[in-house]
Design a protein around this motif. Structure first.
Motif, PDB file in Angstrom:
ATOM      1  N   HIS A 204      -8.223   3.690  26.530  1.00 34.58           N
ATOM      2  CA  HIS A 204      -8.258   4.593  25.380  1.00 34.58           C
ATOM      3  C   HIS A 204      -9.650   5.163  25.232  1.00 34.58           C
ATOM      4  CE1 HIS A 204      -7.170   6.338  21.548  1.00 34.58           C
ATOM      5  NE2 HIS A 204      -8.243   5.820  20.992  1.00 34.58           N
ATOM      6  N   VAL A 205      -9.717   6.377  24.728  1.00 37.28           N
ATOM      7  CA  VAL A 205     -11.018   6.937  24.382  1.00 37.28           C
ATOM      8  C   VAL A 205     -10.847   7.851  23.173  1.00 37.28           C
ATOM      9  CG1 VAL A 205     -10.784   8.914  25.979  1.00 37.28           C
ATOM     10  CG2 VAL A 205     -13.056   8.189  25.236  1.00 37.28           C
ATOM     11  N   ILE A 206     -11.842   7.898  22.318  1.00 35.48           N
ATOM     12  CA  ILE A 206     -11.822   8.833  21.189  1.00 35.48           C
ATOM     13  C   ILE A 206     -11.472  10.231  21.722  1.00 35.48           C
ATOM     14  CG2 ILE A 206     -14.353   9.041  21.406  1.00 35.48           C
ATOM     15  CD1 ILE A 206     -14.457   9.855  18.474  1.00 35.48           C
TER      16      ILE A 206
ATOM     17  N   GLY B  93     -14.076  15.374  20.939  1.00 38.53           N
ATOM     18  CA  GLY B  93     -15.280  15.436  21.757  1.00 38.53           C
ATOM     19  C   GLY B  93     -15.132  14.811  23.136  1.00 38.53           C
ATOM     20  N   PHE B  94     -13.993  14.166  23.397  1.00 38.72           N
ATOM     21  CA  PHE B  94     -13.748  13.555  24.702  1.00 38.72           C
ATOM     22  C   PHE B  94     -12.334  13.891  25.178  1.00 38.72           C
ATOM     23  CE2 PHE B  94     -17.205  11.278  22.924  1.00 38.72           C
ATOM     24  CZ  PHE B  94     -17.987  10.871  23.988  1.00 38.72           C
ATOM     25  N   THR B  95     -12.112  13.741  26.463  1.00 31.31           N
ATOM     26  CA  THR B  95     -10.759  13.960  26.985  1.00 31.31           C
ATOM     27  C   THR B  95     -10.548  13.066  28.202  1.00 31.31           C
ATOM     28  OG1 THR B  95      -9.147  15.690  27.537  1.00 31.31           O
ATOM     29  CG2 THR B  95     -11.344  15.900  28.527  1.00 31.31           C
ATOM     30  N   HIS B  96      -9.345  13.080  28.761  1.00 24.11           N
ATOM     31  CA  HIS B  96      -9.085  12.301  29.976  1.00 24.11           C
ATOM     32  C   HIS B  96      -7.938  12.930  30.758  1.00 24.11           C
ATOM     33  CE1 HIS B  96      -5.552  10.362  28.125  1.00 24.11           C
ATOM     34  NE2 HIS B  96      -6.284  10.344  27.027  1.00 24.11           N
ATOM     35  N   GLU B  97      -7.852  12.529  32.009  1.00 27.75           N
ATOM     36  CA  GLU B  97      -6.943  13.193  32.946  1.00 27.75           C
ATOM     37  C   GLU B  97      -5.475  13.090  32.526  1.00 27.75           C
ATOM     38  OE1 GLU B  97      -7.675  12.064  36.987  1.00 27.75           O
ATOM     39  OE2 GLU B  97      -5.901  13.124  37.733  1.00 27.75           O
ATOM     40  N   SER B  98      -5.038  11.923  32.072  1.00 23.29           N
ATOM     41  CA  SER B  98      -3.614  11.755  31.755  1.00 23.29           C
ATOM     42  C   SER B  98      -3.173  12.689  30.629  1.00 23.29           C
ATOM     43  CB  SER B  98      -3.326  10.305  31.355  1.00 23.29           C
ATOM     44  OG  SER B  98      -3.493   9.484  32.481  1.00 23.29           O
ATOM     45  N   ALA B  99      -4.045  12.895  29.646  1.00 18.85           N
ATOM     46  CA  ALA B  99      -3.707  13.787  28.535  1.00 18.85           C
ATOM     47  C   ALA B  99      -3.624  15.236  29.021  1.00 18.85           C
ATOM     48  CB  ALA B  99      -4.731  13.651  27.420  1.00 18.85           C
TER      49      ALA B  99
ATOM     50  N   SER C 250      -6.418   7.822  14.796  1.00 19.32           N
ATOM     51  CA  SER C 250      -7.280   7.007  15.657  1.00 19.32           C
ATOM     52  C   SER C 250      -6.786   6.947  17.100  1.00 19.32           C
ATOM     53  CB  SER C 250      -7.358   5.583  15.116  1.00 19.32           C
ATOM     54  OG  SER C 250      -7.617   5.599  13.744  1.00 19.32           O
ATOM     55  N   TYR C 251      -5.457   6.819  17.250  1.00 21.74           N
ATOM     56  CA  TYR C 251      -4.922   6.621  18.601  1.00 21.74           C
ATOM     57  C   TYR C 251      -4.427   7.910  19.257  1.00 21.74           C
ATOM     58  CZ  TYR C 251      -5.505   1.619  18.408  1.00 21.74           C
ATOM     59  OH  TYR C 251      -6.059   0.362  18.356  1.00 21.74           O
ATOM     60  N   THR C 252      -4.820   9.052  18.688  1.00 17.52           N
ATOM     61  CA  THR C 252      -4.457  10.350  19.267  1.00 17.52           C
ATOM     62  C   THR C 252      -4.736  10.409  20.769  1.00 17.52           C
ATOM     63  OG1 THR C 252      -4.807  11.561  17.220  1.00 17.52           O
ATOM     64  CG2 THR C 252      -5.107  12.796  19.258  1.00 17.52           C
ATOM     65  N   GLY C 253      -3.730  10.824  21.515  1.00 15.41           N
ATOM     66  CA  GLY C 253      -3.917  11.037  22.952  1.00 15.41           C
ATOM     67  C   GLY C 253      -4.210   9.755  23.712  1.00 15.41           C
ATOM     68  N   ASN C 254      -3.745   8.637  23.200  1.00 12.89           N
ATOM     69  CA  ASN C 254      -4.015   7.350  23.861  1.00 12.89           C
ATOM     70  C   ASN C 254      -3.663   7.406  25.351  1.00 12.89           C
ATOM     71  OD1 ASN C 254      -2.462   4.547  24.644  1.00 12.89           O
ATOM     72  ND2 ASN C 254      -4.456   4.260  23.703  1.00 12.89           N
ATOM     73  N   ALA C 255      -4.578   6.926  26.158  1.00 13.29           N
ATOM     74  CA  ALA C 255      -4.445   7.081  27.607  1.00 13.29           C
ATOM     75  C   ALA C 255      -3.254   6.313  28.182  1.00 13.29           C
ATOM     76  CB  ALA C 255      -5.736   6.648  28.295  1.00 13.29           C
ATOM     77  N   LEU C 256      -3.011   5.107  27.680  1.00 12.21           N
ATOM     78  CA  LEU C 256      -1.867   4.334  28.184  1.00 12.21           C
ATOM     79  C   LEU C 256      -0.558   5.035  27.838  1.00 12.21           C
ATOM     80  CD1 LEU C 256      -3.005   0.738  27.177  1.00 12.21           C
ATOM     81  CD2 LEU C 256      -2.887   1.678  29.500  1.00 12.21           C
ATOM     82  N   ALA C 257      -0.482   5.564  26.620  1.00 13.74           N
ATOM     83  CA  ALA C 257       0.726   6.268  26.199  1.00 13.74           C
ATOM     84  C   ALA C 257       0.916   7.543  27.030  1.00 13.74           C
ATOM     85  CB  ALA C 257       0.651   6.599  24.714  1.00 13.74           C
ATOM     86  N   CYS C 258      -0.172   8.255  27.290  1.00 15.15           N
ATOM     87  CA  CYS C 258      -0.073   9.473  28.113  1.00 15.15           C
ATOM     88  C   CYS C 258       0.367   9.127  29.538  1.00 15.15           C
ATOM     89  CB  CYS C 258      -1.401  10.228  28.139  1.00 15.15           C
ATOM     90  SG  CYS C 258      -1.788  11.046  26.580  1.00 15.15           S
ATOM     91  N   ALA C 259      -0.119   8.008  30.056  1.00 12.88           N
ATOM     92  CA  ALA C 259       0.291   7.588  31.401  1.00 12.88           C
ATOM     93  C   ALA C 259       1.785   7.262  31.415  1.00 12.88           C
ATOM     94  CB  ALA C 259      -0.528   6.385  31.851  1.00 12.88           C
ATOM     95  N   ALA C 260       2.248   6.592  30.366  1.00 12.43           N
ATOM     96  CA  ALA C 260       3.682   6.288  30.274  1.00 12.43           C
ATOM     97  C   ALA C 260       4.489   7.587  30.184  1.00 12.43           C
ATOM     98  CB  ALA C 260       3.956   5.409  29.050  1.00 12.43           C
ATOM     99  N   ALA C 261       3.979   8.548  29.454  1.00 14.00           N
ATOM    100  CA  ALA C 261       4.676   9.831  29.312  1.00 14.00           C
ATOM    101  C   ALA C 261       4.712  10.584  30.643  1.00 14.00           C
ATOM    102  CB  ALA C 261       3.998  10.684  28.239  1.00 14.00           C
ATOM    103  N   ASN C 262       3.601  10.563  31.363  1.00 11.43           N
ATOM    104  CA  ASN C 262       3.607  11.219  32.681  1.00 11.43           C
ATOM    105  C   ASN C 262       4.580  10.543  33.634  1.00 11.43           C
ATOM    106  OD1 ASN C 262       1.795  13.498  32.580  1.00 11.43           O
ATOM    107  ND2 ASN C 262       0.123  12.030  32.310  1.00 11.43           N
ATOM    108  N   ALA C 263       4.641   9.212  33.576  1.00 10.18           N
ATOM    109  CA  ALA C 263       5.584   8.477  34.425  1.00 10.18           C
ATOM    110  C   ALA C 263       7.022   8.842  34.052  1.00 10.18           C
ATOM    111  CB  ALA C 263       5.358   6.979  34.279  1.00 10.18           C
TER     112      ALA C 263
END
Ligand SMILES: *Cc1c(COP(=O)(O)O)cnc(C)c1O
Length: 429
Positions: free
Chosen positions: A81-83, A86-92, A310-323
């Motif tokens: 997870h990351v805030i 101001g931040f982003t990640h590949e899965s999102a 707080s958990y907006t765009g959570n990386a684990l959730a985005c990974a599950a969604a991509n899967a």
């Protein structure tokens, strides 16, 4: 290891469960679940339960799906997870791109949140603020009778299930309800909507609907033509349309999104539930570049959309969604489900043989059997629930409506079993 009995006692001592009268658990103890696999849940007494309701409509590809598990584990090893300000990640990023591509044409921006109700709040706030940013105050929202949009205050206010809403009436935002096309005929429903448009002209921020199926409203169903005509009406009167596809999205009605069947692009599309295959909380609102642009300016102008979770765009959730989206593609789910949809239809038509069956209805992978002639205090839903559990099927009737919304991995024989148990449960009432 805790035994069943210990778990029940210790749970009751400390936990307040959702959507429950806790006292009911004195006579109807809940079931501690040990594990899940495919359509089955397993308890500690080696009973299995066929999850015919996808664990509250979220599960699409079964419990402990090996592919989704693997993808979440991969994500877990790199970033949990990351805030998201101001931040982003590949899965999102990948997920947003894929959702825009899958959604009806013209929805170009994705705003993430972490549950369905929040997605509704965001769509309501965005549509309100869109006008506010231009100096206009539009303080009315329109929804349909018998609708359900979640439990937070804004979402409750646009909903119309008295059981959940009535207690809070004094503290809810201003909404009015038009007649539902699931309960009256289409012309009458549209007429009632148009009357509200005339009455509240220039005061309406948006209309919110559940396309095709009012799920929590006892699986009440209506035709796509209503949505097409409603969208035209919204355009004529300059009113935004919010499509709440939190329950019906991701293939439940036979198409990826229910709006496709009406050939409609809503101004806001709310998604959640099945988005992660039923693994992790995630939701989002898709909207147009036009709406996005009304918020885009120098910070000092005060037009920013400052909503956040707080958990907006959570990386684990985005990974599950991509899967989950991978599985739709790899296994041609939308095409292949059409065979299951036909089977579900064949298996449920049989319910008409039973004397108390008033109507059998279906949209894609959602089927419902409405019963007639039982007093509410008989709580026949509860009777059916108990009987089905004893026969290893998890059904959760809504009042007098027994419904099926199974994970898409359900096999033909499992589908047969699921409907047989429901049939027997009704027969012996
Ligand atoms: C479940 C549901 C919601 C609310 O989602 P939560 O994640 O439970 O807050 C909103 N709208 C519809 C149509 C739903 O079925």
């Amino acid at each position: 290891m805790l035994t069943n009995k210990m778990m029940r006692e210790r749970d009751l001592a400390k936990i307040w469960h959702p959507c429950s009268q806790m006292k009911d658990y004195e006579t109807l103890p809940f079931i501690p679940i040990k594990s899940g696999k495919g359509v089955y849940l397993q308890d500690f007494d080696n009973n299995t339960y066929l999850d015919a309701i996808s664990s509250w409509w979220v599960n699409l590809f079964g419990h402990a799906n090996p592919y989704i598990n693997e993808k979440i584990k991969e994500q877990l090893e790199t970033l949990e997870h990351v805030i998201f300000a101001g931040f982003t990640h590949e899965s999102a990023i990948l997920l947003a791109e894929r959702l825009v591509k899958l959604a009806p044409e013209g929805l170009d921006k994705v705003f993430f949140a972490d549950n369905g109700s929040s997605a509704i709040e965001i769509a309501l706030k965005m549509s309100f603020q869109y006008y506010k940013n231009q100096g206009e105050v539009r303080d009315i929202f329109i929804s349909l009778e018998n609708s359900y949009h979640g439990e937070t205050m804004g979402a409750l206010a646009v909903g119309d299930v008295a059981l959940y809403k009535e207690i809070y009436n004094e503290i809810l935002i201003k909404t009015v309800q038009a007649k539902s096309p699931a309960l009256v005929d289409e012309d009458e429903a549209l007429h009632s909507m148009e009357e509200l448009f005339k009455t509240y002209q220039n005061k309406i921020s948006a209309v919110v609907i559940e396309p095709l199926v009012q799920c929590a409203g006892s699986m009440a169903m209506y035709d796509a033509s209503y949505i097409t005509r409603l969208k035209a009406l919204c355009e004529r009167y300059g009113v935004f349309l919010i499509a709440d596809e939190i329950a019906v999205g991701f293939g439940r009605t036979g198409t990826m999104f229910a709006c496709e069947q009406a050939d409609v692009t809503p101004d806001f599309l709310c998604l959640s539930k099945g988005i992660t295959g039923g693994y992790l909380p995630l939701s989002c609102v898709l909207t147009s570049d036009k709406i996005y642009s009304a918020f885009y300016c120098d910070y000092s102008e005060g037009k920013s959309f400052l909503d956040s979770h707080s958990y907006t765009g959570n990386a684990l959730a985005c990974a599950a969604a991509n899967a989950t989206l991978d599985l739709f593609e790899k296994e041609h789910i939308i095409e292949n489900n059409s065979v299951k949809i036909d089977l579900l239809n064949a298996l449920t038509q049989r319910f008409y043989e039973l004397p108390n069956v008033k109507e059998v209805r279906q949209k894609g992978m959602i089927a419902a059997v409405e019963l007639d002639g039982f007093a509410p205090e008989k709580r026949i839903g509860l009777e059916i629930y108990k009987y089905a559990l004893k026969h290893e099927v998890l059904l959760r009737p809504l009042g007098n409506v027994v419904y099926f919304m199974p994970p898409f991995v359900i096999s033909d024989t499992q589908m047969q079993k699921m409907t047989d148990v429901a049939y027997d449960a009704i027969k012996r009432l």
